[in-house]
Design a protein around this motif. Structure first.
Motif, PDB file in Angstrom:
ATOM      1  N   MET A  16       0.844  -1.197   0.000  1.00 17.69           N
ATOM      2  CA  MET A  16       0.000   0.000   0.000  1.00 17.69           C
ATOM      3  C   MET A  16       0.875   1.241   0.000  1.00 17.69           C
ATOM      4  O   MET A  16       1.825   1.354   0.757  1.00 17.69           O
ATOM      5  CB  MET A  16      -0.900  -0.022   1.241  1.00 17.69           C
ATOM      6  N   THR A  17       0.502   2.161  -0.852  1.00 20.65           N
ATOM      7  CA  THR A  17       1.266   3.404  -0.935  1.00 20.65           C
ATOM      8  C   THR A  17       0.435   4.537  -0.380  1.00 20.65           C
ATOM      9  O   THR A  17      -0.692   4.757  -0.803  1.00 20.65           O
ATOM     10  CB  THR A  17       1.642   3.720  -2.395  1.00 20.65           C
ATOM     11  N   LEU A  18       0.998   5.227   0.585  1.00 21.35           N
ATOM     12  CA  LEU A  18       0.291   6.358   1.153  1.00 21.35           C
ATOM     13  C   LEU A  18       0.712   7.617   0.417  1.00 21.35           C
ATOM     14  O   LEU A  18       1.892   7.888   0.246  1.00 21.35           O
ATOM     15  CB  LEU A  18       0.632   6.461   2.643  1.00 21.35           C
ATOM     16  N   LYS A  19      -0.308   8.328  -0.031  1.00 18.13           N
ATOM     17  CA  LYS A  19      -0.015   9.576  -0.734  1.00 18.13           C
ATOM     18  C   LYS A  19      -0.626  10.731   0.028  1.00 18.13           C
ATOM     19  O   LYS A  19      -1.716  10.608   0.582  1.00 18.13           O
ATOM     20  CB  LYS A  19      -0.595   9.531  -2.150  1.00 18.13           C
ATOM     21  N   VAL A  20       0.059  11.829   0.047  1.00 22.59           N
ATOM     22  CA  VAL A  20      -0.479  13.030   0.675  1.00 22.59           C
ATOM     23  C   VAL A  20      -0.404  14.162  -0.342  1.00 22.59           C
ATOM     24  O   VAL A  20       0.308  14.063  -1.335  1.00 22.59           O
ATOM     25  CB  VAL A  20       0.316  13.417   1.958  1.00 22.59           C
ATOM     26  N   SER A  21      -1.140  15.224  -0.076  1.00 18.93           N
ATOM     27  CA  SER A  21      -1.065  16.387  -0.948  1.00 18.93           C
ATOM     28  C   SER A  21      -0.093  17.388  -0.343  1.00 18.93           C
ATOM     29  O   SER A  21      -0.161  17.678   0.850  1.00 18.93           O
ATOM     30  CB  SER A  21      -2.432  17.049  -1.080  1.00 18.93           C
ATOM     31  N   CYS A  22       0.764  17.889  -1.179  1.00 17.59           N
ATOM     32  CA  CYS A  22       1.690  18.923  -0.716  1.00 17.59           C
ATOM     33  C   CYS A  22       0.870  20.102  -0.189  1.00 17.59           C
ATOM     34  O   CYS A  22       0.001  20.612  -0.896  1.00 17.59           O
ATOM     35  CB  CYS A  22       2.575  19.364  -1.879  1.00 17.59           C
ATOM     36  N   PRO A  23       1.083  20.520   1.060  1.00 17.17           N
ATOM     37  CA  PRO A  23       0.285  21.627   1.620  1.00 17.17           C
ATOM     38  C   PRO A  23       0.479  22.931   0.840  1.00 17.17           C
ATOM     39  O   PRO A  23      -0.343  23.832   0.914  1.00 17.17           O
ATOM     40  CB  PRO A  23       0.819  21.780   3.048  1.00 17.17           C
ATOM     41  N   CYS A  58       1.587  23.288  -2.795  1.00 14.64           N
ATOM     42  CA  CYS A  58       1.149  23.331  -4.195  1.00 14.64           C
ATOM     43  C   CYS A  58       0.128  22.255  -4.525  1.00 14.64           C
ATOM     44  O   CYS A  58      -0.346  22.185  -5.643  1.00 14.64           O
ATOM     45  CB  CYS A  58       2.358  23.220  -5.123  1.00 14.64           C
ATOM     46  N   LYS A  59      -0.232  21.446  -3.520  1.00 13.83           N
ATOM     47  CA  LYS A  59      -1.277  20.423  -3.661  1.00 13.83           C
ATOM     48  C   LYS A  59      -0.906  19.290  -4.602  1.00 13.83           C
ATOM     49  O   LYS A  59      -1.774  18.522  -4.992  1.00 13.83           O
ATOM     50  CB  LYS A  59      -2.618  21.038  -4.130  1.00 13.83           C
ATOM     51  N   SER A  60       0.332  19.179  -4.992  1.00 14.23           N
ATOM     52  CA  SER A  60       0.672  18.039  -5.830  1.00 14.23           C
ATOM     53  C   SER A  60       0.858  16.798  -4.958  1.00 14.23           C
ATOM     54  O   SER A  60       1.062  16.893  -3.754  1.00 14.23           O
ATOM     55  CB  SER A  60       1.917  18.340  -6.668  1.00 14.23           C
ATOM     56  N   GLU A  61       0.773  15.658  -5.593  1.00 17.67           N
ATOM     57  CA  GLU A  61       0.788  14.403  -4.865  1.00 17.67           C
ATOM     58  C   GLU A  61       2.200  14.043  -4.407  1.00 17.67           C
ATOM     59  O   GLU A  61       3.151  14.136  -5.167  1.00 17.67           O
ATOM     60  CB  GLU A  61       0.259  13.299  -5.777  1.00 17.67           C
ATOM     61  N   VAL A  62       2.302  13.663  -3.148  1.00 17.55           N
ATOM     62  CA  VAL A  62       3.593  13.258  -2.603  1.00 17.55           C
ATOM     63  C   VAL A  62       3.436  11.855  -2.041  1.00 17.55           C
ATOM     64  O   VAL A  62       2.526  11.587  -1.267  1.00 17.55           O
ATOM     65  CB  VAL A  62       4.038  14.195  -1.450  1.00 17.55           C
ATOM     66  N   ILE A  63       4.295  10.958  -2.448  1.00 13.88           N
ATOM     67  CA  ILE A  63       4.250   9.599  -1.907  1.00 13.88           C
ATOM     68  C   ILE A  63       4.984   9.586  -0.573  1.00 13.88           C
ATOM     69  O   ILE A  63       6.110  10.070  -0.455  1.00 13.88           O
ATOM     70  CB  ILE A  63       4.883   8.589  -2.893  1.00 13.88           C
ATOM     71  N   TRP A  64       4.301   9.096   0.434  1.00 17.54           N
ATOM     72  CA  TRP A  64       4.845   9.088   1.799  1.00 17.54           C
ATOM     73  C   TRP A  64       5.829   7.934   1.926  1.00 17.54           C
ATOM     74  O   TRP A  64       5.462   6.806   2.211  1.00 17.54           O
ATOM     75  CB  TRP A  64       3.714   8.954   2.811  1.00 17.54           C
ATOM     76  N   GLN A  65       7.073   8.229   1.718  1.00 21.38           N
ATOM     77  CA  GLN A  65       8.119   7.210   1.822  1.00 21.38           C
ATOM     78  C   GLN A  65       9.407   7.896   2.259  1.00 21.38           C
ATOM     79  O   GLN A  65       9.532   9.128   2.185  1.00 21.38           O
ATOM     80  CB  GLN A  65       8.313   6.513   0.467  1.00 21.38           C
ATOM     81  N   ALA A  66      10.349   7.091   2.714  1.00 22.69           N
ATOM     82  CA  ALA A  66      11.580   7.642   3.274  1.00 22.69           C
ATOM     83  C   ALA A  66      12.318   8.541   2.290  1.00 22.69           C
ATOM     84  O   ALA A  66      12.939   9.524   2.677  1.00 22.69           O
ATOM     85  CB  ALA A  66      12.492   6.509   3.718  1.00 22.69           C
TER      86      ALA A  66
END
Ligand SMILES: [Zn+2]
Length: 78
Positions: free
Chosen positions: A1-8, A10-18
């Motif tokens: 499972m890949t957790l993605k968040v939105s950059c606060p 510019c709102k682009s997608e960021v994959i939550w990984q090291a």
């Protein structure tokens, strides 16, 4: 499972990984912009705060009265 968040920023997608070293921001640029805005905001706030020495006992009493009135902590017995 890949957790993605939105950059606060510019709102682009960021994959939550090291390797996403600036998460939740997408890049160092966005992180710096956000920190810069925060610091600026903080600066503005601190300018508006009056030193404690400016408050007299009377002012504190008036503030307390106003606070109590606004919050209606004390209700007159009927
Ligand atoms: Zn971004």
């Amino acid at each position: 499972m890949t957790l993605k968040v939105s950059c606060p920023q510019c709102k682009s997608e960021v994959i939550w990984q090291a390797s996403s070293e600036f998460r939740p921001f997408c890049s160092k640029r966005c992180q710096l912009i956000d920190l810069g805005e925060w610091a600026e905001e903080n600066h503005k706030i601190s300018q508006n705060i009056q030193p404690d020495a400016m408050l007299t006992e009377e002012m504190l009493d008036a503030m307390e009265d106003e606070f109590l009135m606004n919050n209606k902590f004390f209700v007159e017995p009927e």
